[in-house]
Scaffold this motif. Structure first.
Motif, PDB file in Angstrom:
ATOM      1  N   GLN A  38      -6.636  -1.266  -1.058  1.00  0.00           N
ATOM      2  CA  GLN A  38      -7.036  -0.827  -2.396  1.00  0.00           C
ATOM      3  C   GLN A  38      -7.797   0.504  -2.304  1.00  0.00           C
ATOM      4  O   GLN A  38      -7.553   1.428  -3.098  1.00  0.00           O
ATOM      5  CB  GLN A  38      -7.947  -1.886  -3.072  1.00  0.00           C
ATOM      6  CG  GLN A  38      -7.206  -3.095  -3.538  1.00  0.00           C
ATOM      7  CD  GLN A  38      -8.168  -4.142  -4.126  1.00  0.00           C
ATOM      8  OE1 GLN A  38      -9.364  -3.961  -4.128  1.00  0.00           O
ATOM      9  NE2 GLN A  38      -7.602  -5.229  -4.607  1.00  0.00           N
ATOM     10  N   ILE A  39      -8.710   0.567  -1.342  1.00  0.00           N
ATOM     11  CA  ILE A  39      -9.473   1.806  -1.197  1.00  0.00           C
ATOM     12  C   ILE A  39      -8.527   2.936  -0.791  1.00  0.00           C
ATOM     13  O   ILE A  39      -8.608   4.050  -1.331  1.00  0.00           O
ATOM     14  CB  ILE A  39     -10.631   1.618  -0.184  1.00  0.00           C
ATOM     15  CG1 ILE A  39     -11.672   0.660  -0.711  1.00  0.00           C
ATOM     16  CG2 ILE A  39     -11.270   2.945   0.157  1.00  0.00           C
ATOM     17  CD1 ILE A  39     -12.764   0.330   0.241  1.00  0.00           C
ATOM     18  N   SER A  40      -7.633   2.706   0.152  1.00  0.00           N
ATOM     19  CA  SER A  40      -6.717   3.783   0.544  1.00  0.00           C
ATOM     20  C   SER A  40      -5.761   4.112  -0.595  1.00  0.00           C
ATOM     21  O   SER A  40      -5.383   5.285  -0.765  1.00  0.00           O
ATOM     22  CB  SER A  40      -5.957   3.467   1.813  1.00  0.00           C
ATOM     23  OG  SER A  40      -5.638   2.185   2.050  1.00  0.00           O
ATOM     24  N   GLY A  41      -5.378   3.114  -1.398  1.00  0.00           N
ATOM     25  CA  GLY A  41      -4.525   3.418  -2.565  1.00  0.00           C
ATOM     26  C   GLY A  41      -5.288   4.248  -3.563  1.00  0.00           C
ATOM     27  O   GLY A  41      -4.722   5.173  -4.168  1.00  0.00           O
ATOM     28  N   LYS A  42      -6.562   4.008  -3.774  1.00  0.00           N
ATOM     29  CA  LYS A  42      -7.338   4.765  -4.732  1.00  0.00           C
ATOM     30  C   LYS A  42      -7.604   6.176  -4.155  1.00  0.00           C
ATOM     31  O   LYS A  42      -7.604   7.151  -4.901  1.00  0.00           O
ATOM     32  CB  LYS A  42      -8.680   4.079  -5.033  1.00  0.00           C
ATOM     33  CG  LYS A  42      -8.499   2.894  -5.939  1.00  0.00           C
ATOM     34  CD  LYS A  42      -9.852   2.336  -6.330  1.00  0.00           C
ATOM     35  CE  LYS A  42      -9.684   1.125  -7.179  1.00  0.00           C
ATOM     36  NZ  LYS A  42     -10.913   0.567  -7.606  1.00  0.00           N
ATOM     37  N   ILE A  43      -7.861   6.243  -2.890  1.00  0.00           N
ATOM     38  CA  ILE A  43      -8.110   7.553  -2.293  1.00  0.00           C
ATOM     39  C   ILE A  43      -6.805   8.363  -2.353  1.00  0.00           C
ATOM     40  O   ILE A  43      -6.853   9.556  -2.657  1.00  0.00           O
ATOM     41  CB  ILE A  43      -8.612   7.395  -0.837  1.00  0.00           C
ATOM     42  CG1 ILE A  43      -9.999   6.808  -0.804  1.00  0.00           C
ATOM     43  CG2 ILE A  43      -8.622   8.720  -0.117  1.00  0.00           C
ATOM     44  CD1 ILE A  43     -10.564   6.594   0.550  1.00  0.00           C
ATOM     45  N   LEU A  44      -5.699   7.817  -2.106  1.00  0.00           N
ATOM     46  CA  LEU A  44      -4.421   8.528  -2.169  1.00  0.00           C
ATOM     47  C   LEU A  44      -4.112   8.873  -3.626  1.00  0.00           C
ATOM     48  O   LEU A  44      -3.560   9.944  -3.912  1.00  0.00           O
ATOM     49  CB  LEU A  44      -3.303   7.675  -1.562  1.00  0.00           C
ATOM     50  CG  LEU A  44      -3.296   7.530  -0.064  1.00  0.00           C
ATOM     51  CD1 LEU A  44      -2.210   6.614   0.356  1.00  0.00           C
ATOM     52  CD2 LEU A  44      -3.139   8.868   0.628  1.00  0.00           C
ATOM     53  N   ALA A  45      -4.413   8.025  -4.507  1.00  0.00           N
ATOM     54  CA  ALA A  45      -4.178   8.284  -5.902  1.00  0.00           C
ATOM     55  C   ALA A  45      -5.161   9.337  -6.375  1.00  0.00           C
ATOM     56  O   ALA A  45      -4.812  10.179  -7.220  1.00  0.00           O
ATOM     57  CB  ALA A  45      -4.330   7.011  -6.712  1.00  0.00           C
ATOM     58  N   LEU A  87     -13.413 -15.745   9.399  1.00  0.00           N
ATOM     59  CA  LEU A  87     -13.035 -14.422   9.893  1.00  0.00           C
ATOM     60  C   LEU A  87     -11.627 -14.045   9.430  1.00  0.00           C
ATOM     61  O   LEU A  87     -11.357 -12.879   9.077  1.00  0.00           O
ATOM     62  CB  LEU A  87     -13.116 -14.382  11.423  1.00  0.00           C
ATOM     63  CG  LEU A  87     -14.526 -14.340  12.022  1.00  0.00           C
ATOM     64  CD1 LEU A  87     -14.466 -14.431  13.533  1.00  0.00           C
ATOM     65  CD2 LEU A  87     -15.244 -13.073  11.588  1.00  0.00           C
ATOM     66  N   ALA A  88     -10.717 -15.012   9.433  1.00  0.00           N
ATOM     67  CA  ALA A  88      -9.343 -14.751   9.000  1.00  0.00           C
ATOM     68  C   ALA A  88      -9.328 -14.365   7.534  1.00  0.00           C
ATOM     69  O   ALA A  88      -8.652 -13.399   7.136  1.00  0.00           O
ATOM     70  CB  ALA A  88      -8.452 -15.966   9.258  1.00  0.00           C
ATOM     71  N   THR A  89     -10.081 -15.103   6.715  1.00  0.00           N
ATOM     72  CA  THR A  89     -10.124 -14.753   5.288  1.00  0.00           C
ATOM     73  C   THR A  89     -10.824 -13.429   5.084  1.00  0.00           C
ATOM     74  O   THR A  89     -10.417 -12.622   4.231  1.00  0.00           O
ATOM     75  CB  THR A  89     -10.837 -15.849   4.463  1.00  0.00           C
ATOM     76  OG1 THR A  89     -12.108 -16.099   4.995  1.00  0.00           O
ATOM     77  CG2 THR A  89     -10.023 -17.105   4.365  1.00  0.00           C
ATOM     78  N   LEU A  90     -11.847 -13.156   5.882  1.00  0.00           N
ATOM     79  CA  LEU A  90     -12.530 -11.875   5.763  1.00  0.00           C
ATOM     80  C   LEU A  90     -11.603 -10.736   6.192  1.00  0.00           C
ATOM     81  O   LEU A  90     -11.594  -9.664   5.573  1.00  0.00           O
ATOM     82  CB  LEU A  90     -13.809 -11.853   6.616  1.00  0.00           C
ATOM     83  CG  LEU A  90     -15.016 -12.582   6.033  1.00  0.00           C
ATOM     84  CD1 LEU A  90     -16.177 -12.557   7.024  1.00  0.00           C
ATOM     85  CD2 LEU A  90     -15.452 -11.959   4.731  1.00  0.00           C
ATOM     86  N   GLU A  91     -10.826 -10.956   7.228  1.00  0.00           N
ATOM     87  CA  GLU A  91      -9.882  -9.924   7.666  1.00  0.00           C
ATOM     88  C   GLU A  91      -8.843  -9.672   6.579  1.00  0.00           C
ATOM     89  O   GLU A  91      -8.471  -8.519   6.320  1.00  0.00           O
ATOM     90  CB  GLU A  91      -9.201 -10.346   8.969  1.00  0.00           C
ATOM     91  CG  GLU A  91     -10.085 -10.176  10.185  1.00  0.00           C
ATOM     92  CD  GLU A  91      -9.371 -10.569  11.457  1.00  0.00           C
ATOM     93  OE1 GLU A  91      -8.138 -10.735  11.467  1.00  0.00           O
ATOM     94  OE2 GLU A  91     -10.079 -10.736  12.472  1.00  0.00           O
ATOM     95  N   LYS A  92      -8.380 -10.741   5.927  1.00  0.00           N
ATOM     96  CA  LYS A  92      -7.409 -10.573   4.838  1.00  0.00           C
ATOM     97  C   LYS A  92      -8.050  -9.796   3.696  1.00  0.00           C
ATOM     98  O   LYS A  92      -7.438  -8.887   3.125  1.00  0.00           O
ATOM     99  CB  LYS A  92      -6.918 -11.931   4.328  1.00  0.00           C
ATOM    100  CG  LYS A  92      -5.961 -12.625   5.278  1.00  0.00           C
ATOM    101  CD  LYS A  92      -5.510 -13.944   4.683  1.00  0.00           C
ATOM    102  CE  LYS A  92      -4.694 -14.764   5.662  1.00  0.00           C
ATOM    103  NZ  LYS A  92      -4.299 -16.052   5.150  1.00  0.00           N
ATOM    104  N   GLN A  93      -9.278 -10.197   3.352  1.00  0.00           N
ATOM    105  CA  GLN A  93      -9.943  -9.502   2.256  1.00  0.00           C
ATOM    106  C   GLN A  93     -10.226  -8.038   2.641  1.00  0.00           C
ATOM    107  O   GLN A  93     -10.129  -7.142   1.812  1.00  0.00           O
ATOM    108  CB  GLN A  93     -11.265 -10.219   1.883  1.00  0.00           C
ATOM    109  CG  GLN A  93     -11.042 -11.510   1.139  1.00  0.00           C
ATOM    110  CD  GLN A  93     -12.373 -12.222   0.825  1.00  0.00           C
ATOM    111  OE1 GLN A  93     -13.431 -11.762   1.231  1.00  0.00           O
ATOM    112  NE2 GLN A  93     -12.276 -13.320   0.096  1.00  0.00           N
TER     113      GLN A  93
END
Length: 159
Positions: A149-156, A136-142
């Motif tokens: 990444q998605i918010s960076g692409k959406i903002l970009a 779960l911790a690794t999934l939360e990090k991912q």
């Protein structure tokens, strides 16, 4: 009538030579006759009777000995029966004790196996919980990385 005849015996009977006891050849002859009669009676009559009496005495002695031996045999048989009953009872107690010990040993081994199984189950459960938390911790990090990444692409893309 008979008395009269006895009284009127001839005088030669009463006044014979030697009187009432005559010790001529008749006395040794009578002694020989008595000895021969004793010998004949002894061989024909008394020896077989004595043999039968001896056999009877021997039979009585053997019977008494046999009855004593029979009593001893019965006493020994009773003693052996008593000892056999005691031995059977002791064997039954030993078997019962061994059975109880075996049941106790098996119950203890089963309890130990159950405790080991519970410990193994708890340990496995802890390891699974730890692995689940790590996953779960690794999934939360991912997920955080993907969200960035998605918010960076959406903002970009909006810019």
């Amino acid at each position: 009538m008979y008395c009269i005849e006895f009284v009127s015996l001839p005088s030669s009977f009463v006044s014979a030579e030697g009187g009432l006891f005559n010790f001529d050849a008749t006395l040794p002859l009578m002694a020989i006759q008595v000895l021969v009669l004793m010998l004949i009676l002894n061989t024909i009559f008394f020896k077989p009777i004595l043999a039968v009496l001896d056999q009877r005495d021997e039979y009585i002695v053997n019977l008494a000995t046999a009855s004593r031996q029979l009593a001893q045999a019965e006493e020994l048989a009773n003693s052996y029966q008593t000892k056999l009953a005691e031995a059977r009872q002791e064997a039954q107690v030993l078997v019962s004790n061994a059975k109880t010990e075996a049941q106790n040993s098996i119950a203890q081994e089963i309890k130990e196996a159950q405790n080991k199984a519970e410990k193994l189950l708890l340990e496995t459960s802890k390891q699974l919980n730890i692995q689940q938390e790590q996953a779960l911790a690794t999934l939360e990090k991912q997920i955080d990385i993907l969200v960035e990444q998605i918010s960076g692409k959406i903002l970009a893309f909006e810019k």
